[in-house]
Write an enzyme that holds these catalytic residues in place. Structure first.
Site, PDB file in Angstrom:
ATOM      1  N   GLY A  71      38.080  51.361  39.535  1.00 28.06           N
ATOM      2  CA  GLY A  71      37.801  50.678  38.271  1.00 28.06           C
ATOM      3  C   GLY A  71      36.315  50.669  37.957  1.00 28.06           C
ATOM      4  O   GLY A  71      35.909  50.852  36.805  1.00 28.06           O
ATOM      5  N   ASN A 151      38.683  38.350  35.545  1.00 31.11           N
ATOM      6  CA  ASN A 151      39.138  38.382  36.934  1.00 31.11           C
ATOM      7  C   ASN A 151      38.996  37.035  37.641  1.00 31.11           C
ATOM      8  O   ASN A 151      39.654  36.792  38.640  1.00 31.11           O
ATOM      9  CB  ASN A 151      38.386  39.465  37.717  1.00 31.11           C
ATOM     10  N   GLN A 179      42.255  43.935  35.255  1.00 32.22           N
ATOM     11  CA  GLN A 179      43.127  42.805  35.589  1.00 32.22           C
ATOM     12  C   GLN A 179      44.381  42.755  34.716  1.00 32.22           C
ATOM     13  O   GLN A 179      45.359  42.094  35.062  1.00 32.22           O
ATOM     14  CB  GLN A 179      42.371  41.476  35.426  1.00 32.22           C
ATOM     15  N   SER A 199      42.482  50.274  37.489  1.00 38.75           N
ATOM     16  CA  SER A 199      42.309  50.540  38.916  1.00 38.75           C
ATOM     17  C   SER A 199      43.626  50.265  39.645  1.00 38.75           C
ATOM     18  O   SER A 199      44.181  49.172  39.541  1.00 38.75           O
ATOM     19  CB  SER A 199      41.205  49.647  39.478  1.00 38.75           C
ATOM     20  N   HIS A 201      44.623  49.653  42.692  1.00 38.03           N
ATOM     21  CA  HIS A 201      44.846  48.637  43.737  1.00 38.03           C
ATOM     22  C   HIS A 201      45.041  47.229  43.189  1.00 38.03           C
ATOM     23  O   HIS A 201      45.380  46.316  43.933  1.00 38.03           O
ATOM     24  CB  HIS A 201      43.736  48.675  44.799  1.00 38.03           C
ATOM     25  N   CYS A 325      33.698  39.295  44.716  1.00 35.59           N
ATOM     26  CA  CYS A 325      32.379  39.911  44.676  1.00 35.59           C
ATOM     27  C   CYS A 325      31.276  38.871  44.796  1.00 35.59           C
ATOM     28  O   CYS A 325      30.173  39.181  45.195  1.00 35.59           O
ATOM     29  CB  CYS A 325      32.183  40.687  43.379  1.00 35.59           C
TER      30      CYS A 325
HETATM   31  C1  LIG Z   1      38.511  44.783  40.497  1.00 33.40           C
HETATM   32  C2  LIG Z   1      37.853  44.882  39.161  1.00 33.40           C
HETATM   33  C3  LIG Z   1      36.998  45.954  38.835  1.00 33.40           C
HETATM   34  C4  LIG Z   1      36.591  46.980  39.852  1.00 33.40           C
HETATM   35  O1  LIG Z   1      37.639  47.802  40.253  1.00 33.40           O
HETATM   36  P1  LIG Z   1      37.474  48.635  41.627  1.00 33.40           P
HETATM   37  O2  LIG Z   1      38.617  49.581  41.622  1.00 33.40           O
HETATM   38  O3  LIG Z   1      37.576  47.625  42.721  1.00 33.40           O
HETATM   39  O4  LIG Z   1      36.151  49.296  41.568  1.00 33.40           O
HETATM   40  C5  LIG Z   1      36.482  46.018  37.569  1.00 33.40           C
HETATM   41  N1  LIG Z   1      36.782  45.100  36.645  1.00 33.40           N
HETATM   42  C6  LIG Z   1      37.600  44.063  36.904  1.00 33.40           C
HETATM   43  C7  LIG Z   1      37.913  43.097  35.815  1.00 33.40           C
HETATM   44  C8  LIG Z   1      38.163  43.919  38.168  1.00 33.40           C
HETATM   45  O5  LIG Z   1      38.960  42.889  38.419  1.00 33.40           O
END
Ligand SMILES: *Cc1c(COP(=O)(O)O)cnc(C)c1O
Length: 379
Positions: A71, A151, A179, A199, A201, A325
């Site tokens: 992401g 998030n 999200q 993303s 995951h 984070c």
């Molecule tokens: C998790 C997240 C990201 C980053 O995604 P990754 O695949 O972990 O780099 C970006 N934006 C939001 C809103 C997220 O929750």
């Protein structure tokens, strides 16, 4: 001890069916998708299938989907890619004060490179003001980037209205939907979205693979040089197994959408109402209804959030304070600051994000733990 996982906004476990689709692409069908022989073509075909699965889920064309490594990369590619390709048209970007670091830090980099960034305020529920957005548009504005759902506090923005404003002013609209995928129905045409990040995951797919949707006709520069993969927009041999997993995960997410959404919303609202009933000085952060089905974020006045997390961990609960984070640092998160939460509340905030494998029994266990354990943690 049984582990109860309540941190689905941080990451999710890969679903069995997703893993099953991925496995052949590690050591059986390991061909490079750029190779012409049969196992290479099989990899290419698998990537094509995933591109169709993504396109179907968000109602775009397969050729408008670009696979990335996460992401964060999708966010970087969207913002830098559009900013660099359109610098003859202007240097102004509009975003918000509550974006994920992948957007915040990209904007900071662009500011150092001479771009101008406006960070919109949000109200106490985490919603932007559409009038403020419209007022901040200038002749030099090239891009609006506003996250679909937050998030940390789960608030869902008025995406369709933002898209309409962007369209009316002929400005590109990007949304970080990392999200939102799997939790909100998304039709990029209906919502007037020009670019969208996701993303795998975060929706029961594998880590290390993401995608960026870019509406056809929109110019963007690649930010990683090398081979001609992804229509020359994202160099690097494709993560075939990961891409296959992303495709299957997004397909499953929308196949079971209504059932999943209803289950999570019920558990979420049950948890919130029980906590509000049982614990004095508990405050819900984020909008009560315009929020992700599995997201809760509650502040306990005067409680030390770090100690609370440790205590929960001792009892088998995985949760988060603010976002993954920012946990580990003592500063209140930029999101909680932006919604104007006083420090005595911000320090004691607990994000519990519910997911598919959680049961009512898990939630009851957590409620009981919080109900009995908070007194010893008050500062
Ligand atoms: C998790 C997240 C990201 C980053 O995604 P990754 O695949 O972990 O780099 C970006 N934006 C939001 C809103 C997220 O929750």
């Amino acid at each position: 001890m049984k582990i109860r996982y309540f941190d689905h906004a941080a990451t999710t476990a890969v679903k069995e069916e997703v893993l099953k689709e991925m496995l052949p692409y590690f050591s059986l069908e390991y061909g490079n998708a750029s190779s012409l022989y049969s196992i290479g073509r099989k990899s290419k075909k698998a990537i094509d299938t995933a591109r169709h699965q993504v396109a179907k889920a968000i109602n775009c064309e397969p050729k408008e989907v670009y696979f990335t490594s996460c992401g964060s990369e999708s966010d970087n590619l969207a913002l830098k890619g559009v900013a660099y390709a359109n610098k003859n048209k202007g240097n102004h970007i509009i975003t918000t004060k509550i974006e994920h670091p992948a957007i915040m830090q990209t904007c900071a980099t662009l500011e150092k490179q001479g771009y101008e960034v406006t960070y919109l305020n949000v109200d106490k529920d985490g919603l932007i003001n559409l009038q403020e957005l419209e007022n901040s548009i200038k002749d030099t504005t090239i891009l609006i980037s506003i996250m679909f759902a937050n998030n940390e506090i789960g608030t869902i923005q008025p995406i369709k209205e933002i898209g309409e404003i962007a369209k009316r002013h002929q400005i590109f609209f990007h949304t970080d939907a990392v999200q939102a995928i799997g939790n909100v129905r998304i039709d990029v045409d209906y919502l007037n979205i020009d670019l969208l990040s996701m993303s795998a995951h975060k929706f029961y797919g594998p880590k290390g693979v993401g995608a960026l949707y870019v509406r056809k006709g929109i110019e963007f520069e690649r930010i990683q040089d090398g081979g001609h993969q992804e229509k020359n927009k994202r160099a690097g041999t494709e993560n075939v197994a990961g891409i296959v997993g992303l495709g299957k995960a997004i397909e499953l997410a929308y196949k079971n959408f209504d059932q999943y959404n209803e289950k999570l919303t019920k558990l979420r609202d049950y948890y919130i109402s029980q906590i509000e009933e049982k614990i004095p000085n508990a405050k819900l952060n984020g909008h009560r209804t315009k929020r992700l089905p599995g997201n809760t974020n509650i502040s306990f006045k005067g409680v030390d959030g770090q100690l609370l997390l440790l205590k929960l961990d001792e009892n088998g609960i995985c949760a988060s304070s603010g976002s993954a984070c920012t946990s580990g640092s003592l500063d209140p998160s930029h999101v909680l600051v932006a919604i104007g939460l006083p420090p005595e509340y911000a320090q004691g905030s607990l994000r519990v994000t519910i997911g598919d494998e959680n049961t009512k029994e898990d939630v009851d266990y957590l409620i009981k733990l919080l109900g009995t354990g908070l007194n010893s943690l008050t500062k």
